[in-house]
Design a protein around this motif. Structure first.
Motif, PDB file in Angstrom:
ATOM      1  N   ASP A   6       2.686   5.693  -7.169  1.00  0.00           N
ATOM      2  CA  ASP A   6       2.059   6.564  -6.178  1.00  0.00           C
ATOM      3  C   ASP A   6       2.676   6.260  -4.808  1.00  0.00           C
ATOM      4  O   ASP A   6       2.007   5.927  -3.854  1.00  0.00           O
ATOM      5  CB  ASP A   6       0.550   6.345  -6.139  1.00  0.00           C
ATOM      6  N   MET A   7       4.011   6.324  -4.770  1.00  0.00           N
ATOM      7  CA  MET A   7       4.787   5.966  -3.582  1.00  0.00           C
ATOM      8  C   MET A   7       4.537   4.516  -3.178  1.00  0.00           C
ATOM      9  O   MET A   7       4.597   4.159  -2.005  1.00  0.00           O
ATOM     10  CB  MET A   7       4.454   6.909  -2.412  1.00  0.00           C
ATOM     11  N   ASP A   8       4.224   3.646  -4.155  1.00  0.00           N
ATOM     12  CA  ASP A   8       4.038   2.227  -3.895  1.00  0.00           C
ATOM     13  C   ASP A   8       5.213   1.401  -4.410  1.00  0.00           C
ATOM     14  O   ASP A   8       5.201   0.181  -4.305  1.00  0.00           O
ATOM     15  CB  ASP A   8       2.759   1.728  -4.581  1.00  0.00           C
TER      16      ASP A   8
ATOM     17  N   ASN B  18       0.842  -1.191   0.000  1.00  0.00           N
ATOM     18  CA  ASN B  18       0.000   0.000   0.000  1.00  0.00           C
ATOM     19  C   ASN B  18       0.880   1.245   0.000  1.00  0.00           C
ATOM     20  O   ASN B  18       2.105   1.164   0.147  1.00  0.00           O
ATOM     21  CB  ASN B  18      -0.923   0.003   1.223  1.00  0.00           C
ATOM     22  N   HIS B  19       0.254   2.387  -0.161  1.00  0.00           N
ATOM     23  CA  HIS B  19       1.004   3.642  -0.194  1.00  0.00           C
ATOM     24  C   HIS B  19       1.986   3.692   0.970  1.00  0.00           C
ATOM     25  O   HIS B  19       1.644   3.392   2.119  1.00  0.00           O
ATOM     26  CB  HIS B  19       0.033   4.826  -0.131  1.00  0.00           C
ATOM     27  N   TRP B  20       3.230   4.092   0.669  1.00  0.00           N
ATOM     28  CA  TRP B  20       4.297   4.052   1.664  1.00  0.00           C
ATOM     29  C   TRP B  20       3.948   4.865   2.910  1.00  0.00           C
ATOM     30  O   TRP B  20       4.215   4.433   4.036  1.00  0.00           O
ATOM     31  CB  TRP B  20       5.581   4.580   1.037  1.00  0.00           C
TER      32      TRP B  20
END
Length: 464
Positions: free
Chosen positions: A357-359, A78-80
């Motif tokens: 997306d920062m993933d 998931n998003h960091w």
């Protein structure tokens, strides 16, 4: 760096004032109130996600619960920021309920793990996440203890103002609510010394290469030279030379943020002592301790997170009557780490539907080395250097579909010189160096360098 910064060196640890409140419930066996508060948090957040936000992942039920028990735990990507800031903050709320209820550090960590376990198993349609359990439990306990200690500074005695209570509640709602409703169960931590500064400045980045390496190098190299604004906070809680009575009686928290036209970075590092053996006298000390560290670096340059357990020594002595030298030397085992791959453009060639997306990160284990050197001249001038070196290797079973095994090597170095203008204001300059080297077992992802250098002039304001 006024006289206040020097006097505690000579202070007797036993002379620290302790509240006269009665420690009526320091070691509860089982608290239905804490259990109810933690389960209530999970139900409230789940209900908000399910019925107000209409999130699909909250539409869970017995079918998903059975699957979770039968198929077990997975790694999620998931998003960091959700995984490495959001989940630890959620864990900090579990932790605060237990800590405010009279439990110690390790017992509160177990309560935090219970809150995370029940959330992962019952509150989402996603598979229960191994990384979330670790980051919520361990990272949440680190954040939870720090926020708890800060809130106790504002709400540490009977005669506390409404502003102090409001500030304490804002810092740590679950722990402060416990104290307000059921009384104070901790008579120790509210009176511990705290040295806290906030700073603000501006400067320039220079000689930077955002990415060097990979395919078509001439097209991928990017200069990251621009003006930036620096903001941050430094907090040193407790005295480094005192005998530990409980974990995090001494900790250091560093928060830096840089905003620039070409890119932004944010660094948050919390290091707390768990146990120590030391000798001290007349301003000199030698301390051997075990440490727990949670380090996160987030931004356009890189996304990195590590939760680490280690040991080391901290010693200080006077070279001259007005010249003090200090060194902190630590080595850690990284229990769980993460690093971004940084090959978004190349990944899209193989996976056209990929959207960053920062993933774009992988999970790691490894080792960390930290070194801090300081020279203090009287009570007005200080030179220091803080360096972190991380070596991380990919956990093979944590790879996303686009990932590759390999090594990431990271260096963060902060060199500072500060001059004390008065008791509450310093002026300083700093040179920050960030280096990342990545090497994966894939010809598609060739070895890559990233470097960023930043020089900043800043003002530091003392809050405590």
């Amino acid at each position: 760096m006024a006289q206040d910064d020097i006097v505690p060196i000579f202070a007797d640890a036993d002379s620290v004032q302790v509240s006269s409140e009665v420690d009526s419930n320091a070691d509860p066996v089982f608290s239905p109130i804490v259990f109810g508060e933690i389960m209530g948090m999970n139900v409230a957040v789940w209900a908000w996600d399910r019925y107000v936000l209409q999130k699909s992942y909250a539409k869970t039920g017995p079918t998903y619960w059975q699957r979770n028990f039968e198929e077990g735990w997975k790694w999620d990507h998931n998003h960091w920021a959700i995984n490495f800031f959001g989940h630890p903050y959620q864990g900090a709320m579990y932790y605060g309920a237990a800590r405010g209820g009279g439990y110690g550090f390790y017992e509160s960590m177990l309560w935090t793990a219970l809150g995370s376990y029940t959330w992962e198993m019952f509150a989402e349609t996603e598979y229960p996440s191994s990384n979330d359990l670790i980051m919520t439990s361990v990272g949440g306990s680190v954040y939870g203890e720090v926020l708890y200690r800060f809130s106790r500074k504002l709400y540490g005695t009977k005669d506390v103002s409404w502003a102090g209570k409001a500030g304490a509640f804002a810092l740590h709602p679950s722990a402060t609510a416990q104290r307000m409703a059921f009384g104070n169960r901790d008579v120790h931590t509210g009176n511990t010394a705290l040295d806290m500064h906030i700073y603000l400045g501006s400067g320039s980045r220079f000689g930077n290469i955002y990415r060097f390496g990979g395919r078509n190098e001439d097209d991928l190299d990017e200069d990251w030279d621009d003006k930036h604004i620096l903001f941050g906070m430094y907090a040193e809680y407790g005295h480094p030379y005192t005998k530990m009575k409980r974990p995090f009686d001494y900790f250091i928290m560093i928060a830096n943020g840089e905003w620039g036209v070409d890119g932004n970075v944010a660094h948050l590092d919390v290091m707390g002592k768990l146990h120590n053996v030391n000798v001290h006298g007349r301003g000199n000390w030698m301390d051997f301790a075990t440490y727990l560290d949670y380090d996160t670096f987030y931004g356009d340059f890189a996304t990195i997170g590590t939760v680490s357990l280690g040991g080391g020594f901290d010693f200080s002595f006077w070279l001259l009557p007005s010249l003090r030298f200090r060194v902190m030397n630590q080595i850690y085992w990284i229990i769980l780490g993460t690093t971004d791959m940084g090959y978004d453009d190349l990944i899209k060639e193989v996976h056209p539907d990929y959207e960053s997306d920062m993933d774009n990160y992988q999970y790691n284990m490894g080792a960390k080395y930290s070194l801090y050197l300081e020279l203090l001249f009287g009570n007005w001038f200080r030179i220091s250097n803080r360096a972190n070196f991380d070596a991380l290797h990919t956990l093979p079973n944590s790879l996303p579909h686009y990932g590759a095994r390999g090594w990431d090597f990271l260096v963060f170095n902060y060199t500072k010189a500060e001059y004390g203008i008065c008791s509450w204001l310093d002026i300083g300059s700093r040179l920050d160096t960030y280096i990342k080297f990545a090497s994966y077992s894939s010809e598609f992802f060739e070895p890559m360098w990233r470097t960023v250098f930043a020089y900043t002039v800043y003002f530091s304001f003392k809050l405590f």
